[in-house]
Design an enzyme around this catalytic site. Structure first.
Site, PDB file in Angstrom:
ATOM      1  N   THR A 134       0.855  -1.190   0.000  1.00  0.00           N
ATOM      2  CA  THR A 134       0.000   0.000   0.000  1.00  0.00           C
ATOM      3  C   THR A 134       0.894   1.244   0.000  1.00  0.00           C
ATOM      4  OG1 THR A 134      -0.109   0.364   2.399  1.00  0.00           O
ATOM      5  CG2 THR A 134      -1.618  -1.290   1.475  1.00  0.00           C
ATOM      6  N   ARG A 135       0.271   2.413   0.131  1.00  0.00           N
ATOM      7  CA  ARG A 135       1.022   3.671   0.225  1.00  0.00           C
ATOM      8  C   ARG A 135       1.372   4.027   1.669  1.00  0.00           C
ATOM      9  NH1 ARG A 135      -2.898   6.861  -1.009  1.00  0.00           N
ATOM     10  NH2 ARG A 135      -1.711   8.756  -0.626  1.00  0.00           N
ATOM     11  N   LYS A 136       1.098   3.142   2.596  1.00  0.00           N
ATOM     12  CA  LYS A 136       1.436   3.412   4.003  1.00  0.00           C
ATOM     13  C   LYS A 136       2.913   3.078   4.224  1.00  0.00           C
ATOM     14  CE  LYS A 136      -3.264   2.537   5.634  1.00  0.00           C
ATOM     15  NZ  LYS A 136      -4.143   1.678   6.476  1.00  0.00           N
ATOM     16  N   THR A 137       3.747   3.917   3.646  1.00  0.00           N
ATOM     17  CA  THR A 137       5.189   3.715   3.708  1.00  0.00           C
ATOM     18  C   THR A 137       5.846   4.833   4.504  1.00  0.00           C
ATOM     19  OG1 THR A 137       5.403   4.886   1.608  1.00  0.00           O
ATOM     20  CG2 THR A 137       5.273   2.485   1.502  1.00  0.00           C
TER      21      THR A 137
END
Length: 279
Positions: A134-137
């Site tokens: 996901t974009r939860k980086t």
């Protein structure tokens, strides 16, 4: 899918990391060692996992001192066991110590992500579903974390907001429904972009399919509802499951017949893999 970190991207990032860590100079190492004190250090694993980031270690030391030799024995994507010899680093002691923390920060973090990603991939065999991120980086570390996902055998979701349309609950609420949101989007985006819609129940799944969504995300649905959604969609859109994905639940989710399982856990909960530099 093959995803490669370009050297110029790595070098730019590493220079900033070294500047942050070193400051003006390493007052400890420079006070103890002169330029002629040469050593050979060993990069050793202290736990099992999948190695990722060894090329970055080499770039760290090339930037600090081009005369430092880094001999690599394990490459990215290969399994390491406890006490595996990963690399030998030969050069001035003070320069090796100056780069130690930054090199390990990259290697430990990326190897942990690759290791956890590989566990998720292994957990859903032999189902067709793909594990994606996901974009939860970590801010400004996305390229590296996504590289580690690939090294671990998983796949990538969109890289950023411009890659793919993602209609989420807030978009739906303010647009006045899924149909309205998709109609507005269709009239404003490139023909090359797919539209994904986040759905929370079977009614929203039906609305998204009728509105022509390319990808339908089943967000936090139970297993039975996922099965019904997959049957209803019947191959007319890509089906993605997301929410509450763990190593304990991922196999059951894959068994519903979804095409994609997205989870932030492979990055957000990976931690670090225990790797050390021993002189």
């Amino acid at each position: 899918m093959k995803y490669i970190l370009n050297d110029f991207i790595v070098e730019e990032h590493v220079k900033k990391a070294l500047k942050e860590d070193i400051g003006f100079w390493d007052i400890t190492s420079n006070a103890i060692f002169d330029d002629n004190y040469m050593v050979t250090a060993k990069l050793n694993s202290r736990s099992e996992g999948i190695l990722c980031g060894i090329k970055i270690v080499k770039i760290v030391y090339q930037i600090i001192n081009p005369q430092i030799e880094v001999n690599i024995f394990v490459n990215d994507g290969e399994k390491i066991n406890k006490n595996s010899l990963i690399a030998k680093i030969k050069g001035p002691c003070k320069d090796i110590l100056i780069g130690e923390r930054v090199a390990l920060n990259y290697l430990q973090r990326l190897s942990a992500i690759a290791t956890l990603a590989s566990k998720y991939v292994e957990a859903i065999k032999p189902y067709k579903a793909k594990i994606v991120d996901t974009r939860k980086t970590t801010p400004l570390f996305r390229a590296f974390e996504k590289y580690a996902v690939i090294v671990g055998g998983a796949s990538l979701h969109r890289f950023n907001l411009s890659d793919c349309v993602m209609v989420k609950d807030n978009h739906i609420q303010y647009a006045g429904g899924i149909k309205n949101a998709i109609e507005k989007i269709r009239s404003n985006i490139s023909h090359a972009h797919k539209i994904e819609v986040e759905t929370e129940n079977l009614n929203e799944v039906k609305e998204a399919l009728e509105a022509g969504a390319d990808i339908i995300m089943l967000d936090n649905m139970n297993i039975e509802d996922m099965k019904q959604a997959v049957n209803f969609i019947n191959g007319n859109a890509i089906v993605e499951a997301s929410g509450n994905v763990t190593l304990e639940t991922v196999k059951s989710i894959a068994s519903t017949g979804v095409d994609i399982i997205s989870t932030s856990a492979i990055q957000a909960k990976a931690g670090t893999l225990d790797i050390g530099l021993d002189v």
